[in-house]
Write a protein that holds these residues in place. Structure first.
Motif, PDB file in Angstrom:
ATOM      1  N   ILE A  49      10.213   7.444  -4.421  1.00  0.00           N
ATOM      2  CA  ILE A  49      10.414   6.054  -4.007  1.00  0.00           C
ATOM      3  C   ILE A  49       9.117   5.480  -3.443  1.00  0.00           C
ATOM      4  O   ILE A  49       8.754   4.327  -3.719  1.00  0.00           O
ATOM      5  CB  ILE A  49      11.555   5.973  -2.977  1.00  0.00           C
ATOM      6  CG1 ILE A  49      12.891   6.282  -3.654  1.00  0.00           C
ATOM      7  CG2 ILE A  49      11.598   4.590  -2.316  1.00  0.00           C
ATOM      8  CD1 ILE A  49      14.050   6.426  -2.700  1.00  0.00           C
ATOM      9  N   LYS A  50       8.381   6.303  -2.672  1.00  0.00           N
ATOM     10  CA  LYS A  50       7.110   5.858  -2.096  1.00  0.00           C
ATOM     11  C   LYS A  50       6.125   5.447  -3.192  1.00  0.00           C
ATOM     12  O   LYS A  50       5.430   4.434  -3.084  1.00  0.00           O
ATOM     13  CB  LYS A  50       6.509   6.967  -1.242  1.00  0.00           C
ATOM     14  CG  LYS A  50       5.200   6.601  -0.526  1.00  0.00           C
ATOM     15  CD  LYS A  50       4.784   7.733   0.400  1.00  0.00           C
ATOM     16  CE  LYS A  50       3.508   7.393   1.157  1.00  0.00           C
ATOM     17  NZ  LYS A  50       2.321   7.396   0.280  1.00  0.00           N
ATOM     18  N   VAL A  51       6.074   6.235  -4.268  1.00  0.00           N
ATOM     19  CA  VAL A  51       5.199   5.915  -5.399  1.00  0.00           C
ATOM     20  C   VAL A  51       5.545   4.545  -5.979  1.00  0.00           C
ATOM     21  O   VAL A  51       4.668   3.713  -6.254  1.00  0.00           O
ATOM     22  CB  VAL A  51       5.310   7.005  -6.491  1.00  0.00           C
ATOM     23  CG1 VAL A  51       4.648   6.536  -7.795  1.00  0.00           C
ATOM     24  CG2 VAL A  51       4.670   8.295  -6.017  1.00  0.00           C
ATOM     25  N   LEU A  57       7.134  -1.867  -7.701  1.00  0.00           N
ATOM     26  CA  LEU A  57       8.413  -1.948  -8.417  1.00  0.00           C
ATOM     27  C   LEU A  57       9.602  -1.956  -7.461  1.00  0.00           C
ATOM     28  O   LEU A  57      10.655  -2.515  -7.779  1.00  0.00           O
ATOM     29  CB  LEU A  57       8.549  -0.781  -9.390  1.00  0.00           C
ATOM     30  CG  LEU A  57       7.719  -0.868 -10.672  1.00  0.00           C
ATOM     31  CD1 LEU A  57       7.885   0.398 -11.481  1.00  0.00           C
ATOM     32  CD2 LEU A  57       8.115  -2.076 -11.500  1.00  0.00           C
ATOM     33  N   LEU A  58       9.441  -1.314  -6.309  1.00  0.00           N
ATOM     34  CA  LEU A  58      10.482  -1.289  -5.289  1.00  0.00           C
ATOM     35  C   LEU A  58       9.925  -1.863  -3.996  1.00  0.00           C
ATOM     36  O   LEU A  58       8.711  -1.892  -3.785  1.00  0.00           O
ATOM     37  CB  LEU A  58      10.967   0.148  -5.034  1.00  0.00           C
ATOM     38  CG  LEU A  58      11.595   0.921  -6.202  1.00  0.00           C
ATOM     39  CD1 LEU A  58      11.953   2.329  -5.756  1.00  0.00           C
ATOM     40  CD2 LEU A  58      12.817   0.201  -6.764  1.00  0.00           C
ATOM     41  N   GLU A  59      10.814  -2.332  -3.134  1.00  0.00           N
ATOM     42  CA  GLU A  59      10.392  -2.787  -1.807  1.00  0.00           C
ATOM     43  C   GLU A  59      11.406  -2.332  -0.770  1.00  0.00           C
ATOM     44  O   GLU A  59      12.611  -2.341  -1.015  1.00  0.00           O
ATOM     45  CB  GLU A  59      10.216  -4.306  -1.768  1.00  0.00           C
ATOM     46  CG  GLU A  59      11.472  -5.112  -2.006  1.00  0.00           C
ATOM     47  CD  GLU A  59      11.220  -6.603  -1.893  1.00  0.00           C
ATOM     48  OE1 GLU A  59      10.236  -6.989  -1.240  1.00  0.00           O
ATOM     49  OE2 GLU A  59      12.023  -7.380  -2.455  1.00  0.00           O
ATOM     50  N   ARG A  60      10.883  -1.902   0.391  1.00  0.00           N
ATOM     51  CA  ARG A  60      11.740  -1.495   1.497  1.00  0.00           C
ATOM     52  C   ARG A  60      11.914  -2.673   2.436  1.00  0.00           C
ATOM     53  O   ARG A  60      10.938  -3.336   2.805  1.00  0.00           O
ATOM     54  CB  ARG A  60      11.116  -0.323   2.252  1.00  0.00           C
ATOM     55  CG  ARG A  60      11.174   1.002   1.512  1.00  0.00           C
ATOM     56  CD  ARG A  60      10.860   2.154   2.462  1.00  0.00           C
ATOM     57  NE  ARG A  60      10.960   3.446   1.800  1.00  0.00           N
ATOM     58  CZ  ARG A  60       9.917   4.121   1.347  1.00  0.00           C
ATOM     59  NH1 ARG A  60       8.704   3.615   1.478  1.00  0.00           N
ATOM     60  NH2 ARG A  60      10.076   5.294   0.766  1.00  0.00           N
ATOM     61  N   ILE A  61      13.141  -2.943   2.847  1.00  0.00           N
ATOM     62  CA  ILE A  61      13.437  -3.999   3.812  1.00  0.00           C
ATOM     63  C   ILE A  61      13.996  -3.332   5.059  1.00  0.00           C
ATOM     64  O   ILE A  61      15.032  -2.657   5.002  1.00  0.00           O
ATOM     65  CB  ILE A  61      14.422  -5.028   3.242  1.00  0.00           C
ATOM     66  CG1 ILE A  61      13.799  -5.706   2.008  1.00  0.00           C
ATOM     67  CG2 ILE A  61      14.801  -6.061   4.303  1.00  0.00           C
ATOM     68  CD1 ILE A  61      14.704  -6.696   1.322  1.00  0.00           C
ATOM     69  N   GLN A  62      13.270  -3.499   6.154  1.00  0.00           N
ATOM     70  CA  GLN A  62      13.622  -2.829   7.400  1.00  0.00           C
ATOM     71  C   GLN A  62      15.074  -3.100   7.794  1.00  0.00           C
ATOM     72  O   GLN A  62      15.521  -4.242   7.839  1.00  0.00           O
ATOM     73  CB  GLN A  62      12.685  -3.302   8.527  1.00  0.00           C
ATOM     74  CG  GLN A  62      12.806  -2.547   9.835  1.00  0.00           C
ATOM     75  CD  GLN A  62      12.285  -1.118   9.725  1.00  0.00           C
ATOM     76  OE1 GLN A  62      11.379  -0.852   8.967  1.00  0.00           O
ATOM     77  NE2 GLN A  62      12.885  -0.217  10.494  1.00  0.00           N
TER      78      GLN A  62
END
Length: 236
Positions: A49-51, A57-62
């Motif tokens: 996921i980090k890659v 391509l992906l984003e983390r939303i706190q």
């Protein structure tokens, strides 16, 4: 030598995204679910996921989770393409919805931009530009009646540049553009389906034929969450 497991998992997730199994803006499954699916540790899944986060391509939303990042339309300001041409290059078919079509006396600013004499009239057209039923752009265009006396509502539902070059037979040379972030007016916000407090990108431009005639002045309002403008610079 085979790639590390986390790389192979990242590649499989990429394929799922490209095939539309995971759609733009959609939350991806939990690390626990993915670790069970790929028979890998959560640490390995987290690396994959980090890659993909680093690749955009992906984003983390706190406090919410990890989502498939919505990809913006990339507009290179050095390419003079109509919205229709730009979308077709991306394999999309745009729709033009006419919100206003009038024959008017231009104000001083529009008259100056189009280099018109006092008393010359223009067509004013507001178009909502949609792709897959989503409004991307609201365009206000001013065209001199003297250059395009046969302009019609039906013509403006199609490609403006196709009409000018293929039907009228005039060759377009270049466009001069200025892009600024602004807050939308109430009517523009409504047409773009955004809140009035949401910044948008406004592009003011005038375009010129090969003989030097200014044939168009436009103000385009772009949804900032759908569009990004790029400038490719080279060292001399």
């Amino acid at each position: 030598m085979s790639a590390p497991l986390y790389r192979r998992i990242a590649q499989k997730i990429k394929e799922d995204i490209s095939e539309g199994i995971w759609k733009d803006g959609e939350a991806i499954p939990t690390e626990l679910h993915l670790s069970e699916q790929y028979q890998a540790s959560r640490v390995t899944v987290r690396q994959a996921i980090k890659v993909l986060v680093e690749e955009g391509l992906l984003e983390r939303i706190q406090g919410s989770g990890t989502y498939v990042k919505e990809q913006k339309i990339e507009h290179n300001i050095f390419d003079l393409l109509s919205f229709t041409e730009e979308m077709r290059q991306l394999g999309k078919e745009p729709v033009n919805k006419i919100l206003n079509f009038q024959l008017i006396d231009p104000d001083d600013h529009v008259r100056k931009m189009l280099q018109l004499a006092e008393g010359e009239k223009v067509f004013y057209i507001r178009r909502q530009r949609l792709v897959d039923d989503v409004p991307y752009v609201v365009e206000d265009t001013y065209l001199p009646v003297s250059l395009f006396p046969n302009l019609s509502y039906g013509i403006m539902k199609k490609s403006k540049y196709d009409y000018i070059e293929k039907e009228v037979g005039k060759k377009i040379k270049e466009s001069f553009q200025e892009v600024i972030p602004v807050l939308p007016s109430e009517d523009v916000a409504q047409a773009l389906t955004v809140d009035e407090s949401t910044p948008i990108l406004k592009m003011q431009s005038y375009s010129v034929l090969v003989d030097g005639t200014v044939f168009e002045y436009s103000e385009n309002h772009f949804k900032s969450d759908e569009y990004k403008f790029t400038l490719r610079a080279k060292r001399p």
